[in-house]
Design a protein around this motif. Structure first.
Motif, PDB file in Angstrom:
ATOM      1  N   GLY B  95       0.707  -1.320  -0.002  1.00 35.07           N
ATOM      2  CA  GLY B  95      -0.054  -0.040  -0.129  1.00 35.07           C
ATOM      3  C   GLY B  95       0.895   1.300   0.028  1.00 35.07           C
ATOM      4  O   GLY B  95       0.473   2.307  -0.418  1.00 35.07           O
ATOM      5  N   LEU B  96       1.903   1.199   0.501  1.00 29.71           N
ATOM      6  CA  LEU B  96       2.895   2.321   0.566  1.00 29.71           C
ATOM      7  C   LEU B  96       3.234   2.817  -0.893  1.00 29.71           C
ATOM      8  O   LEU B  96       3.340   3.968  -1.210  1.00 29.71           O
ATOM      9  CB  LEU B  96       4.194   2.030   1.219  1.00 29.71           C
ATOM     10  N   ILE B  97       3.513   1.702  -1.860  1.00 31.53           N
ATOM     11  CA  ILE B  97       3.829   2.027  -3.056  1.00 31.53           C
ATOM     12  C   ILE B  97       2.620   2.610  -3.839  1.00 31.53           C
ATOM     13  O   ILE B  97       2.356   3.577  -4.580  1.00 31.53           O
ATOM     14  CB  ILE B  97       4.418   0.929  -3.725  1.00 31.53           C
ATOM     15  N   ARG B  98       1.435   1.817  -3.628  1.00 30.12           N
ATOM     16  CA  ARG B  98       0.419   2.199  -4.444  1.00 30.12           C
ATOM     17  C   ARG B  98      -0.125   3.252  -3.922  1.00 30.12           C
ATOM     18  O   ARG B  98      -0.811   4.103  -4.831  1.00 30.12           O
ATOM     19  CB  ARG B  98      -0.628   1.167  -4.084  1.00 30.12           C
ATOM     20  N   LYS B  99      -0.141   3.879  -2.715  1.00 30.03           N
ATOM     21  CA  LYS B  99      -0.618   5.233  -2.405  1.00 30.03           C
ATOM     22  C   LYS B  99       0.384   6.073  -2.459  1.00 30.03           C
ATOM     23  O   LYS B  99       0.257   7.462  -1.951  1.00 30.03           O
ATOM     24  CB  LYS B  99      -1.095   4.940  -0.804  1.00 30.03           C
ATOM     25  N   HIS B 100       1.582   5.952  -3.203  1.00 23.75           N
ATOM     26  CA  HIS B 100       2.534   6.874  -3.425  1.00 23.75           C
ATOM     27  C   HIS B 100       3.170   7.559  -2.168  1.00 23.75           C
ATOM     28  O   HIS B 100       3.494   8.991  -2.364  1.00 23.75           O
ATOM     29  CB  HIS B 100       2.126   7.932  -4.552  1.00 23.75           C
ATOM     30  N   THR B 105      12.198   2.237  -5.016  1.00 21.03           N
ATOM     31  CA  THR B 105      13.503   2.465  -4.544  1.00 21.03           C
ATOM     32  C   THR B 105      13.758   2.931  -3.175  1.00 21.03           C
ATOM     33  O   THR B 105      14.415   2.457  -2.581  1.00 21.03           O
ATOM     34  CB  THR B 105      14.311   3.402  -5.389  1.00 21.03           C
ATOM     35  N   GLU B 106      12.940   3.814  -2.766  1.00 18.92           N
ATOM     36  CA  GLU B 106      12.895   4.744  -1.652  1.00 18.92           C
ATOM     37  C   GLU B 106      12.260   3.221  -0.470  1.00 18.92           C
ATOM     38  O   GLU B 106      12.926   3.307   0.644  1.00 18.92           O
ATOM     39  CB  GLU B 106      11.802   5.637  -1.230  1.00 18.92           C
ATOM     40  N   ALA B 107      11.410   2.727  -0.811  1.00 16.46           N
ATOM     41  CA  ALA B 107      10.811   1.351  -0.116  1.00 16.46           C
ATOM     42  C   ALA B 107      11.989   0.646   0.371  1.00 16.46           C
ATOM     43  O   ALA B 107      12.244   0.354   1.376  1.00 16.46           O
ATOM     44  CB  ALA B 107       9.845   1.034  -0.656  1.00 16.46           C
ATOM     45  N   ALA B 108      12.771   0.258  -0.812  1.00 18.97           N
ATOM     46  CA  ALA B 108      13.963  -0.806  -0.764  1.00 18.97           C
ATOM     47  C   ALA B 108      14.824  -0.168   0.312  1.00 18.97           C
ATOM     48  O   ALA B 108      15.738  -1.056   0.871  1.00 18.97           O
ATOM     49  CB  ALA B 108      14.530  -1.245  -1.961  1.00 18.97           C
TER      50      ALA B 108
END
Lengths: 363, 130
Positions: B95-100, B105-108
């Motif tokens: 959801g962090l990626i989906r909700k921008h 890359t930041e998440a990794a």
């Protein structure tokens, strides 16, 4: 001697004729009484008596005959209690065996009907002859649900380990409670997959199962209710989970879209010809494996299957409406199987059966 | 988090400024450490808030996102719970990626997962790559 026998036979015929005449007289009199009562504007006693429904001899969903009998009884209960708001007495005199799948569906339907009738005492029970059946009904909370006082103390080894739970939506603490209760008996590697499978089943139930009414004419949509229990029998632990929603065959096209479901059915080779409910369950399992469809959803059933993959020997059965998906793992080798029954259970029931670890009793 | 904290809507998250630059792949400092079992629930379950009290959506919005907003790397300790359903993990991390909230890359780079179960870590990494 022959003369004596002839005389005896004649006497028996005479007595039989007399008995028949007497019964006719009684029935005639009763009918006359009823007609007079109707003429006076009263309802005859015969018509106000609580209707009695006979429970089938075996509570089971996997065997076609037993399943038909059980579903017929549940249909009658819905008709009389849910639709006509009549009190009903369930006669248990014929019941000899209660398997987890059939028993849980029965309990779920009873609790739903009690909820629909706002807790009014519409359901009672009669003639529970079998001692073990009596213990099971007590242990699973049936007597408590119908508000019948019971002094039964379960003693049978395959009854005392039944644990019944119910809830709404994803209640992880209840899944954790069940896993912790049976955890000592499960192989350690199964505890986490079992918890994951249960909470995903609960989540699916909240998100997909009750998006429409289930079409049983009661026109009542659930809010994510589920029921489950664990039973230990012959060295195996069965954990059963059920909801009374619209079933996977109806929810899958609604939640994943008709297009992806069509693609899935094509992938499993069932686009041509009649597609049964089992094909939809199969498509839902495939969806979990492939993570296709709506990209971030639909993987829940994979967690349900993972429980069995984590055990060296185990079986999973998913009953949804008229379909049944069976997945067995024996000595590390898996084999799926699909079948369709005539009648729909009007909901989804998942049963995991895994071998227990040791023979020490539960705390 | 124990049951009495349920209605408060806020979670206690331990914040440290320990430099893990030489140990971890990332050179970002570990600003916040979250132990899900201790600070959220031992029984996480469900995708959306409507599914249940300890859902993935609630964890993301009330625990993970505030921790990420503080800057630096966030260390998430996954052990100690009864388990994690796929929908909880997907909604919380995917959801962090989906909700921008974060890019892939930041998440990794900013989320460090601590668990004894390698398959759990790779499952979560998988959700954060889509």
């Amino acid at each position: 001697m022959a003369k004596n026998r002839k005389a005896q036979a004649k006497r028996r015929r005479h007595l039989w004729r007399e008995r028949k005449r007497h019964l006719h007289r009684v029935v005639r009199k009763r009918l006359q009484c009823e007609q007079r009562a109707i003429a006076r504007g009263q309802i005859p006693a015969r018509l106000t008596r609580t209707p009695r429904i006979y429970a089938p001899s075996v509570f089971d969903l996997a065997q076609a005959t037993h399943r038909t009998e059980l579903l017929r009884m549940l249909g009658s209960l819905r008709e009389l209690v849910g639709l006509r708001n009549l009190p009903v007495a369930i006669d248990f005199s014929r019941v000899t065996k209660m398997w987890p799948s059939g028993t849980l569906l029965f309990l779920a339907e009873i609790k739903r009907l009690i909820w629909i009738t706002k807790g009014l005492r519409r359901i009672s029970c009669r003639r529970v002859h079998d001692r073990k059946v009596n213990q099971v009904l007590h242990q699973i909370g049936f007597y408590q649900a119908i508000r019948r006082t019971s002094k039964v103390e379960p003693t049978a080894e395959d009854v005392i380990h039944w644990r019944a739970l119910s809830g709404t939506g994803a209640e992880g603490d209840k899944a954790g409670e069940l896993v912790e209760t049976v955890g000592g008996r499960l192989p350690e590697a199964l505890n986490t997959p079992m918890y994951n499978g249960l909470v995903e089943a609960m989540t699916n139930c909240k998100q997909h199962a009750y998006i429409r009414d289930r079409g049983d004419r009661l026109k009542i949509r659930g809010r994510g209710e589920w029921w489950m229990f664990a039973q230990e029998h012959l060295g195996k632990l069965s954990v059963v989970f059920c909801d009374l929603g619209i079933g996977i065959p109806n929810s899958l096209p609604l939640t994943q879209g008709a297009g992806p479901v069509r693609d899935l059915l094509a992938r499993i080779g069932r686009m041509t010809g009649v597609t049964g409910d089992a094909d939809f369950i199969r498509a839902a399992v495939e969806l979990g494996r492939s993570r296709s469809g709506e990209p971030h959803r639909g993987k829940g059933l994979q967690d349900v299957v993972d429980v069995i993959d984590a055990s060296a020997n185990g079986a999973l059965q998913i009953f949804s409406n008229a379909g049944c998906y069976t997945y067995r793992v024996r000595d590390g080798k898996s084999s799926p199987d699909y079948s369709d029954f005539k009648e729909s259970i009007m909901g989804t029931l998942i049963q995991w059966t895994v071998p227990i670890k040791a023979e020490e009793p539960l705390p | 988090m124990d049951r009495t904290d349920q209605g408060r809507g806020a979670f206690a998250v331990s914040t440290t400024t320990q430099d893990r630059g030489t140990l971890a792949v990332s050179t970002t400092a570990v600003a916040t450490r979250i132990n899900i079992a201790r600070e959220y629930s031992r029984f996480p379950a469900g995708r959306y808030r409507t599914d249940g009290p300890y859902s993935g959506e609630r964890f993301r919005d009330e625990v993970l996102v505030p921790a990420l907003r503080r800057g630096g790397q966030v260390e998430v300790e996954l052990d100690g719970t009864a388990g994690y359903g796929s929908s909880f993990l997907e909604e919380a991390f995917g959801g962090l990626i989906r909700k921008h909230v974060l890019s892939v890359t930041e998440a990794a780079d900013r989320i460090r997962l601590v668990t004894s179960d390698d398959s759990l870590e790779s499952e979560i990494r998988g959700y954060m790559q889509r």
